[in-house]
Design an enzyme around this catalytic site. Structure first.
Site, PDB file in Angstrom:
ATOM      1  N   HIS A  17       0.659  -0.807  -0.057  1.00 42.24           N
ATOM      2  CA  HIS A  17      -0.127   0.109   0.136  1.00 42.24           C
ATOM      3  C   HIS A  17       1.127   1.134  -0.084  1.00 42.24           C
ATOM      4  CE1 HIS A  17      -3.383  -1.987   2.185  1.00 42.24           C
ATOM      5  NE2 HIS A  17      -4.009  -2.261   1.141  1.00 42.24           N
ATOM      6  N   LYS A  41     -15.899  -7.830   4.522  1.00 39.04           N
ATOM      7  CA  LYS A  41     -14.712  -8.201   5.565  1.00 39.04           C
ATOM      8  C   LYS A  41     -14.929  -8.421   7.043  1.00 39.04           C
ATOM      9  CE  LYS A  41     -11.841  -7.791   2.278  1.00 39.04           C
ATOM     10  NZ  LYS A  41     -10.549  -6.875   1.134  1.00 39.04           N
ATOM     11  N   ARG A  90      -2.618  -6.307  -8.025  1.00 40.84           N
ATOM     12  CA  ARG A  90      -1.552  -6.909  -8.113  1.00 40.84           C
ATOM     13  C   ARG A  90      -1.078  -7.649  -9.393  1.00 40.84           C
ATOM     14  NH1 ARG A  90      -3.611  -7.648  -2.185  1.00 40.84           N
ATOM     15  NH2 ARG A  90      -5.061  -7.290  -3.330  1.00 40.84           N
ATOM     16  N   SER A 128      -3.295  -7.717   3.205  1.00 44.62           N
ATOM     17  CA  SER A 128      -3.359  -7.434   4.357  1.00 44.62           C
ATOM     18  C   SER A 128      -4.122  -8.804   4.721  1.00 44.62           C
ATOM     19  CB  SER A 128      -4.897  -6.885   4.395  1.00 44.62           C
ATOM     20  OG  SER A 128      -3.589  -5.270   3.801  1.00 44.62           O
TER      21      SER A 128
HETATM   22  P1  ADP Z   1     -10.379  -3.229  -0.173  1.00 50.48           P
HETATM   23  O1  ADP Z   1     -11.370  -4.117   1.124  1.00 50.48           O
HETATM   24  O2  ADP Z   1     -10.851  -1.882  -1.224  1.00 50.48           O
HETATM   25  O3  ADP Z   1      -9.711  -4.469  -1.749  1.00 50.48           O
HETATM   26  P2  ADP Z   1      -7.093  -3.259   0.629  1.00 50.48           P
HETATM   27  O4  ADP Z   1      -7.046  -2.387   1.477  1.00 50.48           O
HETATM   28  O5  ADP Z   1      -7.286  -4.996   0.825  1.00 50.48           O
HETATM   29  O6  ADP Z   1      -8.752  -3.333  -0.389  1.00 50.48           O
HETATM   30  O7  ADP Z   1      -7.143  -2.831  -1.191  1.00 50.48           O
HETATM   31  C1  ADP Z   1      -6.680  -1.193  -0.753  1.00 50.48           C
HETATM   32  C2  ADP Z   1      -6.415  -1.107  -2.707  1.00 50.48           C
HETATM   33  O8  ADP Z   1      -4.864  -1.822  -2.351  1.00 50.48           O
HETATM   34  C3  ADP Z   1      -7.046  -2.553  -3.454  1.00 50.48           C
HETATM   35  O9  ADP Z   1      -7.239  -1.258  -4.707  1.00 50.48           O
HETATM   36  C4  ADP Z   1      -5.756  -3.416  -4.261  1.00 50.48           C
HETATM   37  O10 ADP Z   1      -5.609  -4.285  -5.061  1.00 50.48           O
HETATM   38  C5  ADP Z   1      -4.390  -2.815  -3.363  1.00 50.48           C
HETATM   39  N1  ADP Z   1      -3.359  -3.328  -3.290  1.00 50.48           N
HETATM   40  C6  ADP Z   1      -3.883  -4.222  -2.218  1.00 50.48           C
HETATM   41  N2  ADP Z   1      -2.003  -4.776  -1.585  1.00 50.48           N
HETATM   42  C7  ADP Z   1      -1.838  -4.040  -3.112  1.00 50.48           C
HETATM   43  C8  ADP Z   1       0.242  -4.577  -2.621  1.00 50.48           C
HETATM   44  N3  ADP Z   1       0.589  -5.530  -2.652  1.00 50.48           N
HETATM   45  N4  ADP Z   1       0.803  -3.654  -4.032  1.00 50.48           N
HETATM   46  C9  ADP Z   1       0.275  -3.253  -5.203  1.00 50.48           C
HETATM   47  N5  ADP Z   1      -1.448  -2.581  -4.697  1.00 50.48           N
HETATM   48  C10 ADP Z   1      -1.438  -3.144  -3.374  1.00 50.48           C
END
Ligand code: ADP
Length: 162
Positions: A17, A41, A90, A128
Site C-alpha cells: 500500500h 470483511k 497485483r 493484508s
Molecule cells: P479493499 O478491501 O478495498 O480491496 P485493501 O486494503 O485490500 O482494500 O486494498 C486497497 C487497494 O490496495 C486495492 O486496490 C488493492 O488492490 C491494493 N493493494 C493491496 N495490496 C497491494 C500491494 N501489495 N501492492 C499494490 N497494491 C495493493
C-alpha cells in the site's frame, strides 16, 4: 489542485500500500488515503486503529492525509473535491473485481476517474490477509509492513486466543 483518493480496508496497511501511496503522491498535489468500512470483511483492526497506524506510517509525506468514510466511494471522492480514485493491481486475480468497481463507479459518477497502478514486483504477492495469517502463527512480517504495524500485529495476536 489535483487530488486523488486511495480507498481500501487497510487492515492493516502494508508496504505494498505504501509503495502505491508514495508513487501517487509524486503525481498528485494531494493524496487522501480513505479507510472504508467493508461489510464483507470482518476487520482485525478497528477503524480508529487502522487510521492511527496509517497516520503514523505517513508521517514523512507532506501531501498525503488519512481519513475514513462510509457509503459510496465516489460520494466521498466528490465531497473531498477530488477527481481520481487510485487502486493497486497485483495479479490478474485482482482484475475482475477492480474492473467491475471501476465501471460501476464511472456509471454512478462520470466525473471521477479510476487510475490503476501496478504493484511493485517485490510486493505483488503481498496482501493484508496474508500478513495477518503469517502474524497469527507467529511468523515474521518484517519488511512487509511498517515496524509499528509489525508491533501491533504481535500485540493483537498475543492478546487473542485465536
Ligand atoms: P479493499 O478491501 O478495498 O480491496 P485493501 O486494503 O485490500 O482494500 O486494498 C486497497 C487497494 O490496495 C486495492 O486496490 C488493492 O488492490 C491494493 N493493494 C493491496 N495490496 C497491494 C500491494 N501489495 N501492492 C499494490 N497494491 C495493493
Amino acid at each position: 489542485m489535483k487530488i486523488a483518493v486511495y480507498p481500501g480496508s487497510f487492515d492493516p496497511i502494508t508496504n505494498g500500500h505504501l509503495d502505491i501511496i508514495e508513487r501517487a503522491a509524486a503525481i498528485f498535489d494531494q493524496v487522501i488515503v480513505a479507510v472504508s468500512v467493508n461489510a464483507a470483511k470482518s476487520p482485525l483492526f478497528s477503524m480508529d486503529e487502522r487510521v492511527e497506524l496509517i497516520g503514523k506510517a505517513l508521517a514523512s509525506f507532506n501531501n498525503v492525509k488519512v481519513d475514513k468514510f462510509t457509503g459510496l466511494t465516489v460520494d466521498f471522492v466528490t465531497a473531498q473535491g477530488a477527481q481520481v480514485i487510485i487502486r493497486g493491481l497485483r495479479a490478474i486475480s485482482d482484475f475482475d473485481n477492480e474492473f467491475q468497481m471501476a465501471v460501476t463507479n464511472k456509471k454512478v459518477q462520470p466525473n471521477v476517474e479510476t487510475l490503476f497502478m501496478m504493484a511493485k514486483t517485490d510486493y505483488s504477492f503481498l496482501s493484508s490477509s496474508l500478513i495477518k495469517e503469517i502474524a497469527k502463527y507467529g511468523g515474521c512480517v518484517k519488511g512487509f509492513v511498517p515496524d509499528l504495524v509489525e508491533l501491533k500485529l504481535h500485540e493483537k495476536f498475543a492478546n487473542s486466543s485465536t
